[in-house]
Design an enzyme around this catalytic site. Sequence first.
Site, PDB file in Angstrom:
ATOM      1  N   THR A 185       0.866  -1.178   0.000  1.00 14.57           N
ATOM      2  CA  THR A 185       0.000   0.000   0.000  1.00 14.57           C
ATOM      3  C   THR A 185       0.901   1.225   0.000  1.00 14.57           C
ATOM      4  OG1 THR A 185      -0.019   0.128   2.400  1.00 14.57           O
ATOM      5  CG2 THR A 185      -1.722  -1.197   1.364  1.00 14.57           C
ATOM      6  N   GLU A 330      -5.664  -4.300   0.998  1.00  8.75           N
ATOM      7  CA  GLU A 330      -5.744  -5.256   2.104  1.00  8.75           C
ATOM      8  C   GLU A 330      -6.888  -6.243   1.960  1.00  8.75           C
ATOM      9  OE1 GLU A 330      -5.165  -2.044   2.294  1.00  8.75           O
ATOM     10  OE2 GLU A 330      -3.830  -1.524   3.941  1.00  8.75           O
ATOM     11  N   LYS A 439     -14.633  14.560  14.958  1.00  8.85           N
ATOM     12  CA  LYS A 439     -15.145  13.891  16.160  1.00  8.85           C
ATOM     13  C   LYS A 439     -15.691  14.960  17.098  1.00  8.85           C
ATOM     14  CE  LYS A 439     -11.526  10.520  15.381  1.00  8.85           C
ATOM     15  NZ  LYS A 439     -10.956  11.250  14.200  1.00  8.85           N
ATOM     16  N   TRP A 444     -19.678  11.533  15.039  1.00 13.09           N
ATOM     17  CA  TRP A 444     -18.831  11.829  13.907  1.00 13.09           C
ATOM     18  C   TRP A 444     -19.568  12.702  12.902  1.00 13.09           C
ATOM     19  CZ3 TRP A 444     -16.600   6.244  13.269  1.00 13.09           C
ATOM     20  CH2 TRP A 444     -15.325   6.178  13.861  1.00 13.09           C
TER      21      TRP A 444
END
Lengths: 545, 545
Positions: A185, A330, A439, A444
């Site tokens: 990555t 992933e 946050k 959120w």
Amino acid sequence: MLGTMQDEQLSLATLLKYAADFQGDRTVSTWTGDGVRTQTFRELGSDAARLANALRGLGIGEGDRVATFMWNNNEHMIAYIAVPAMGAVLHPLNVRLFPEQLVYIANHAEDHVVIVDASLLSHFSELLPKLKTVRHVIVANGDAAKLTAPAGVQVHAWRDVLSEQYDSYAFPVLDERSAAGMCYTSGTTGEPKGVVYTHRSNWLHSMQLVAPSGFGFTAGDTILAIVPLFHANAWGIPYAALMSGTSLLLPDCFRQPEPLLAMMAATKPTFAAAVPTVWSGVLTALEANPQDISHLRTAVVGGAALAPAMMHVFEEKYGVRLLHVWGMTETSPLGTAAHPPVGTAKEEAWSYRYTQGRFPAAVQARLTAYDGTAVPNDGVSLGELEVRGPWVTGAYYSPGESLVDPEKFRDGWLRTGDVGTISPNGFLSIADRSKDVIKSGGEWISSVNLENAVMAHPAVVEAAVIAVPDEKWDERPLVAVVAAENTCVTPVDLRNHLVTDFAKWQLPEHWAFVDEVPKTSVGKFDKKRLRDMYAAGELTVATLA
Amino acid sequence: MLGTMQDEQLSLATLLKYAADFQGDRTVSTWTGDGVRTQTFRELGSDAARLANALRGLGIGEGDRVATFMWNNNEHMIAYIAVPAMGAVLHPLNVRLFPEQLVYIANHAEDHVVIVDASLLSHFSELLPKLKTVRHVIVANGDAAKLTAPAGVQVHAWRDVLSEQYDSYAFPVLDERSAAGMCYTSGTTGEPKGVVYTHRSNWLHSMQLVAPSGFGFTAGDTILAIVPLFHANAWGIPYAALMSGTSLLLPDCFRQPEPLLAMMAATKPTFAAAVPTVWSGVLTALEANPQDISHLRTAVVGGAALAPAMMHVFEEKYGVRLLHVWGMTETSPLGTAAHPPVGTAKEEAWSYRYTQGRFPAAVQARLTAYDGTAVPNDGVSLGELEVRGPWVTGAYYSPGESLVDPEKFRDGWLRTGDVGTISPNGFLSIADRSKDVIKSGGEWISSVNLENAVMAHPAVVEAAVIAVPDEKWDERPLVAVVAAENTCVTPVDLRNHLVTDFAKWQLPEHWAFVDEVPKTSVGKFDKKRLRDMYAAGELTVATLA
């Protein structure tokens, strides 16, 4: 009590044999700029055996890493299947990375051989002296003599290497958990991190790609794989194509909209796969020079969010269904695909298609709040997406021992870093990256949702939202706005523009007008730079009551 | 070198959770004769947890066998997923077997619990005293009090058992090679033999069933599963439905053509699955009382060869595509499915569709001659089909130790007992059973092909072909013919009728006219009886020069 079933290991060698034998008349074709050079899966099988023999002759054994530095072409595809089939590990290098990243990655992976496309030799020759474990370079599609090798490195010509070999190979029987391929990555922070796919993960992932809930390939289909073979396991397309009898079209270095359209006109693929920027370039070229692309049953779009407007134009004007998918290096990468349930009425179907898509049975998904508590799959509550499954990585590669970074894994689940919602019937909508989300008071707020809403105002050219510290609420959103020329718009105007779509506590109070939003090297908003500018007092901020 | 992928075990408990959570609004419905009783996958999940709790309360643990003696209905489906999900082993008993076979099978499998449909109690009560390991009987859909239990056996009512339980269960994490279900083959010779499916084999098989090269289920489809849940792993349909979000329609005991058509009219399934005799009955009923069944996207047909004429009538008159599939209990069962490659011209497509179908990547196939040598996949050469793969059995079940009978396995491959050809692109055509094929001078002659050709003569009602010993050629074909009334046909006429379709060495010289061909209890030609009659000199044989 165990079953009586055969303990047959899932293996890419079996897949190669299947494709060469029973799908032998399907093809792999590379665009040359004005036509294609083609080989059948049967010929691919022979060339894969030749390459395996050649690599064994160079000392490559089970577990050894063989890198590629190649465009999407036949030779790359041969390496894609031959290397894992012989028990070695395919490591495609992303030709677009910076030299220092490539050197780090190739040394970290301990690549022994690199197969390089001749058109990339000047780029590669800069790297080669710094690659500590490479002993052999094989140059494809051009003159190997143009590469000057450092001491201890031998240079070979692809054609010479293969022509001397037998066209059969006794591919070994492997544990299905053996390494098949690697991909790093390219995170914006820290060193690149490696993921090691297995024969099992690639096989299972291919079955999902082939499923109607994935891409839905059938024998006789043809896919134009624009997504680079060096990117995120090539979205799994090479192995799924071999499994399903789907012919492959590869654009080589001709990745611009016009040559892609010329290639489509000549080859009439039924599928194509690319990131949104490619599709938006293709659309611009199409609008300038209309062409029938309705041969495309499905155009798969992943890697970044897809604008609904583009989906509508492709479908309503060009008869092409854009399929939105989500995944990451992933996750092999297919996580979700946005197929509405069949029988869904058209307008409701669109609302499903705008999402990142639905999870398949093998990919378990959950949302976690930033305090680690569970978030319900109600389609509204935001949480960080965590996934697990047989084609999801459980660690990052490190020589000797794999790394389970607690910032990336929790109790065996991969923390994706994506923040979004999951509907009760399993559709994912991503709202933000966890590092960008605000946050505020235990909740959120998506920076992306705010940005999109502000940018929908006619007087706004660009808007980027970052979190700024707040004593009472932990964080609050700040909007950096680029106003259109000759307009006169105020923070109050913009906040009023948001009231219908956002709850009161989500409305930003901090606003800063800027000349431009800082961007990264690939053109994304550079929110880190913006946060630094705010911290350094470089922004002029108006704060509403 | 191992990969970094998660070692996530493929598990039917995960599948249940997926279906109940993310495909929760899909349904399982049972026909009642004039309507359906329906539950959602979400409710199925709750009932499966209740059943698992109940079974644990009865002492059932991991690896214990739980039998069913049931029609296709909701309760059977609940058992199908709950039993393996809790780590126990589902053992559906074929309600159509003879009592002595059922007693043998249940005792051999050591079933601890049997779930019985009340409508089958009179049949079951005959067996129960002879079942040595059964301690509990759960009676569904009727009055449990009607069953008199022998000493040591407790009888429970399904409704009472489930209503007392929690609707959640901590399903265990299992090795994916753990037993999930059992099925016994009812061979015509010898004792029935058990196959033990695993979580892994059922999961992988479901992925193949869902693939376009299998059945091609999509979320939103509905399948009428006419094939009994107690037959050959129910063709894998229950688990594939949960995996794909395909609703299930179950006919209960209403398996005759008229109620099936009434059920279709009321429920409009997009798929249906049954053996050819069911479809031929449905066709007769349709011809008498036409009805629109074009809601069926695909009708899957397996278990025996399908007549091309029936495929044409269904497609051309009723708009329903019949999909020919091949498999056996030992292969989970899906081996092949007869999808022509997309883009194949119509007439050529039919020739693919008449075959048993194409092998998928995970099922490796080869043909072997009767001397053990390899037979090429040329579409012409006959050989015994041998298969291997992750959902193919490698042994038969025996308490304590599995059996690898050399007559049924060769070097890890399953010998199917089917004789046929494989085309270069992987399509299987079955010509005969290995016990019926004629071994003549090192070559095989298909008895079935000869029978079909002889029966195509207008003066022939029935014809059965058996092998008879021959000094020079090992074996030669003998044709037993039932001539139509008031016709006058000779062996020479019939042999002349065959000369265009068969090579000279394949033409039978031995002919016997009989009043009828002996039949087995299920109506198939009893070739063993015919061979005995020949050996005993009970046939009047004419032998041509």
